[in-house]
Each structure stands twice: as C-alpha cells, then as structure tokens.
Design a protein around this motif. Structure first.
Motif, PDB file in Angstrom:
ATOM      1  N   ASP A  16      -4.085   5.444   5.809  1.00 20.25           N
ATOM      2  CA  ASP A  16      -5.638   5.140   6.131  1.00 20.25           C
ATOM      3  C   ASP A  16      -5.631   4.949   7.485  1.00 20.25           C
ATOM      4  O   ASP A  16      -4.968   3.922   7.919  1.00 20.25           O
ATOM      5  CB  ASP A  16      -6.026   4.065   5.192  1.00 20.25           C
ATOM      6  CG  ASP A  16      -7.642   3.910   5.453  1.00 20.25           C
ATOM      7  OD1 ASP A  16      -8.156   4.380   6.064  1.00 20.25           O
ATOM      8  OD2 ASP A  16      -7.828   2.984   4.676  1.00 20.25           O
ATOM      9  N   PRO A  17      -6.097   5.753   8.253  1.00 19.06           N
ATOM     10  CA  PRO A  17      -6.348   5.189   9.422  1.00 19.06           C
ATOM     11  C   PRO A  17      -7.128   4.060   9.985  1.00 19.06           C
ATOM     12  O   PRO A  17      -6.851   3.220  11.061  1.00 19.06           O
ATOM     13  CB  PRO A  17      -6.899   6.394  10.195  1.00 19.06           C
ATOM     14  CG  PRO A  17      -7.836   7.361   8.999  1.00 19.06           C
ATOM     15  CD  PRO A  17      -6.976   6.843   8.020  1.00 19.06           C
ATOM     16  N   ALA A  18      -7.843   3.753   9.062  1.00 20.39           N
ATOM     17  CA  ALA A  18      -8.484   2.402   9.137  1.00 20.39           C
ATOM     18  C   ALA A  18      -7.711   1.062   8.904  1.00 20.39           C
ATOM     19  O   ALA A  18      -8.023   0.056   9.498  1.00 20.39           O
ATOM     20  CB  ALA A  18      -9.808   2.252   8.415  1.00 20.39           C
ATOM     21  N   ARG A  19      -6.564   1.380   8.282  1.00 16.35           N
ATOM     22  CA  ARG A  19      -5.490   0.200   8.092  1.00 16.35           C
ATOM     23  C   ARG A  19      -4.403   0.649   8.582  1.00 16.35           C
ATOM     24  O   ARG A  19      -3.330   0.116   8.478  1.00 16.35           O
ATOM     25  CB  ARG A  19      -5.465   0.082   6.749  1.00 16.35           C
ATOM     26  CG  ARG A  19      -6.590  -0.240   5.659  1.00 16.35           C
ATOM     27  CD  ARG A  19      -6.401  -0.354   4.187  1.00 16.35           C
ATOM     28  NE  ARG A  19      -5.217  -1.118   3.872  1.00 16.35           N
ATOM     29  CZ  ARG A  19      -4.689  -1.408   2.910  1.00 16.35           C
ATOM     30  NH1 ARG A  19      -4.873  -0.417   1.860  1.00 16.35           N
ATOM     31  NH2 ARG A  19      -3.836  -2.037   2.507  1.00 16.35           N
ATOM     32  N   SER A  20      -4.440   1.395   9.964  1.00 15.72           N
ATOM     33  CA  SER A  20      -3.200   1.602  10.796  1.00 15.72           C
ATOM     34  C   SER A  20      -2.455   0.156  11.027  1.00 15.72           C
ATOM     35  O   SER A  20      -3.131  -0.650  11.400  1.00 15.72           O
ATOM     36  CB  SER A  20      -3.679   2.453  11.769  1.00 15.72           C
ATOM     37  OG  SER A  20      -2.510   2.604  12.818  1.00 15.72           O
ATOM     38  N   ARG A  21      -1.264   0.229  11.276  1.00 13.86           N
ATOM     39  CA  ARG A  21      -0.579  -0.747  11.826  1.00 13.86           C
ATOM     40  C   ARG A  21      -0.750  -0.980  13.404  1.00 13.86           C
ATOM     41  O   ARG A  21      -0.250  -1.851  13.961  1.00 13.86           O
ATOM     42  CB  ARG A  21       1.080  -0.710  11.611  1.00 13.86           C
ATOM     43  CG  ARG A  21       1.367  -0.644  10.049  1.00 13.86           C
ATOM     44  CD  ARG A  21       2.840  -1.153   9.821  1.00 13.86           C
ATOM     45  NE  ARG A  21       3.016  -0.665   8.500  1.00 13.86           N
ATOM     46  CZ  ARG A  21       4.514  -1.004   8.113  1.00 13.86           C
ATOM     47  NH1 ARG A  21       5.412  -1.120   8.939  1.00 13.86           N
ATOM     48  NH2 ARG A  21       4.820  -0.565   6.738  1.00 13.86           N
TER      49      ARG A  21
END
Length: 405
Positions: A16-21
């Motif tokens: 999920d790009p919105a939850r990228s590290r």
C-alpha cells in the motif's frame, strides 16, 4: 466487456503506497501521485535508465536495429510485471518501478562486460550488477538538491535488492550465490544505514517483477536468436513444448512467412507463462492464506511463481538457449572482443584517473592514494558506459577498438 483482470482491485497482501515505510530522506507527499508512482517516474527520468538504450541485452552482432537492448528488455519486463500484478490484485505501479530499474546496474556488453569487470575488480571486492543498481539509485545519480541518488521508497529498494529472494540464510550467512565471496560491500553499507531485511523475501510485487524478467528474456532471446539467424525453427523443435507451439501455429496458419511465424510462436509462449503464473500464484495465495505484506515477506518460499510443469518447460528452454544461442561461436567471438575493451580500459584508468572526464577525474584526485576507492570509482565509470561509448573510449585511448561485428 472488459475481462475481470482489467479492474484494479488490490488484495490485502498488496503493498500500500499510503503505508510505505518511506524514503531515507523525508519528502512531502505528492498531491497527484502515489509514492510508488513517484518512484517509477524518477526511474524513467534518470540518466542511467536512458543509457540502457545503448547497452547490450544478448550480444548479437550489430547488423540490425530490431534486437533487444537493456532498455527495450526493461520495458517488456515492466509490461509483464504490470499484467501479473493487476491480475493478482497487487500494486502494479510498484511492480513496474522495480521492473524498470532492475537492470540499471548492468555494464556495457551484457554479461560479457559484467564478467570482465568482475574479474578485474576481484582484488577490490568484485562487481555485482544488483549491488551496482543499488549504488546508482542511492548514490551515483546526482539530480536532486537535497540528496544523492533517487531517494526511492523502502519497498522499491528492497525489491531491487531482493527480487530474486532473500540474500541471507536464517542463520545470517549469505545465500548460495554469495557464499564464497560474501555480500557485496554496497549492500552491506546501505543496509547499515537503512535495514532492508536481507533475510526476508521482498513484496509480492517484487516477486512478480522477477518472474516477469525470466518470462521476458526466455521468450525474447528465442525471438532475437531466430531473427538473427543464430538458431532456426528446426533447432527449437528440440524443445518439446516449443515444437508443439510451432505445430499449433502451422496448423492454424499453414505456410506463414517466417517473421509472422516467429511472432505467433513467441506470443503463445509468453501467454502460457503469464497465465500459468497467475493461476499458480493464486493457488499459493489460497494455500498460504497470507493477508499482508509482512506475511508475504516472512514466508520461506516465493509466493509468486509458475507451476512445476511450466518450470520444467522453462528449464528446457533455458538449457536450449544456453547451448544453442549463448554459446554460439559468433556470440562467443564478439563477447571475447567486448571483454577485451573492459580489460584494457580498467588498468588504464587506474593508472591515469585524470584521463576520465572532469567530474570523474576530480573525484579521483579527492580519493588520492586509496587504491580500493579509486578502483570502485573506475568501476562506477566503466559500468555506466554504453556499448558505443566504451568502444569510443578505447579508440580514444588506444587508437583502435576490437571488432564487435
């Protein structure tokens, strides 16, 4: 009506790009693109990506403009990676970004250049194109004011480093391909700054990109080999599955001209591998019951792959290509000549770093007498060359260049 695979429905195991590290250097979010889309765009616009247009894929004598280069190969891998990712409900932007960047670290002249550069760099830690890709996207690209490299997300970087699987065994020792020489220094150095979890698998998107690479080069090496006349339709009949595909094309389109026949055969081969990979991966997802990226990383085997029967076909195809194409006398002769260019350039630049372009020569002066650092600088310079630039540098320095035709 569009097929079900057309619709972009992401599963819980998709990255999920919105939850990228995140990125090593924090940046404001883009109002119009996801984090993985930004990675893809940065890769496409970097100079190392443009240079792939003039780097060898499989070294075929330059008597035509239609054979694959590293750039066209990377684009074809990206297309297949997107197809796999979309069908499996993964983030196709991340899969595409990894696919586009996976060969950035390759030398001029394909594997002949890589082998030669690894040989001359052996006293200084050797050369590894995956480690070189990491150096390019974290250090060598110098476009942005705030950082060196492209400042890609963790997910893209781990995909570039680990798309072929973990680099460390459960006990912390290097995997087989690095067992004798250890992990390349570039991987160790960056991992000390930002932990890429080298003992775990990368995301399902990275695995899709790796599988796409195998699908693309197997099929397209057959295509280029046939079109170059280095192998024939009769030769490939030695592989049972390829013979069956050829029989199918002949039955449906008797007497088809050679160029169309080759295309029809190759497109069927690609389709079989993609459809098999989708079905097999869906089975693995159902069996493992993974429901997050973290669970994908923690598995002890790849989640994205092909069935045993198709894996057997792949082994047969690879064995055929190795014996009949990659060992073809014409290719071996050209590879030997290409390797000679690398073997001549490296010691020259080691002795005379000032003969490199100004930016590189100045870096050499700052390094001073540190031979190991100077060797890595020269290696970076040579690895970034295109085929034609390497040959041109050889002519400039030595007055001529080996015949690559």
């Amino acid at each position: 009506m569009q097929s079900p695979a057309y619709f972009r429905l992401r599963t819980p195991l998709a990255a999920d790009p919105a939850r990228s590290r995140g990125r090593l250097v924090a940046e404001p979010a883009s109002p119009s693109r996801s984090e993985f889309q930004r990675d893809r765009d940065r890769i496409i616009h970097c100079s190392a990506f443009r240079r792939l247009a003039h780097k060898t894929q499989v070294f075929i004598p330059h008597d035509g403009d239609h054979y694959r280069t590293r750039l066209t190969h990377s684009l074809e891998v990206a297309q297949i990676a997107r197809a796999l990712a979309r069908a499996l409900g993964l983030d196709d932007d991340l899969a595409e970004a990894i696919a586009l960047a996976h060969d950035l670290g390759h030398t001029p002249f394909g594997h002949a250049g890589e082998d030669a550069l690894d040989d001359v760099m052996r006293p200084y830690g050797g050369f590894d194109h995956n480690a070189q890709t990491l150096r390019i996207v974290t250090k060598l690209e110098r476009r942005y004011a705030a950082f060196n490299g492209l400042n890609l997300t963790f997910e893209t970087l781990e995909g570039l480093v680990k798309h072929n699987g973990p680099l460390l065994q459960p006990d912390g020792s290097p995997v087989a391909r690095y067992a004798k020489r250890g992990l390349p220094a570039a991987l160790i150095e960056y991992n000390a700054i930002s932990n890429l979890e080298l003992g775990l698998f990368a995301s399902a998107e990275a695995q899709a990109a790796a599988l796409a690479d195998d699908i693309a080069y197997n099929a397209h090496d057959i295509d280029d080999g046939l079109r170059a006349g280095l192998i024939s339709i009769g030769d490939i009949a030695a592989v049972d599955y390829l013979r069956a595909l050829g029989d199918e094309v002949e039955t449906l389109h008797p007497g088809l001209e050679a160029s169309r026949f080759i295309h029809e055969l190759v497109r069927r081969l690609i389709t079989h591998f993609i459809e098999d990979a989708i079905a097999e991966s869906q089975c693995r997802i159902a069996e493992t019951k993974v429901s997050s990226v973290e669970e994908v990383r923690a598995l002890r085997a790849p989640l994205i792959g092909i069935s045993p029967s198709t894996a057997a076909i792949e082994r047969d195809v690879k064995a055929f290509l190795f014996e009949h194409l990659y060992r073809h006398p014409r290719l071996i002769r050209v590879r030997d000549q290409a390797a000679l260019i690398i073997r001549n350039l490296f010691p020259h630049f080691m002795r005379s770093p000032r003969s490199m372009p100004a930016e590189w020569a100045e870096a050499g002066e700052r390094i001073g007498a540190d031979e190991g650092r100077r060797a890595r600088l020269v290696c970076d310079y040579i690895a970034g060359m295109t085929d034609r630039y390497a040959a041109s540098e050889h002519r400039r320095i030595f007055g001529d260049a080996p015949d690559l035709r």
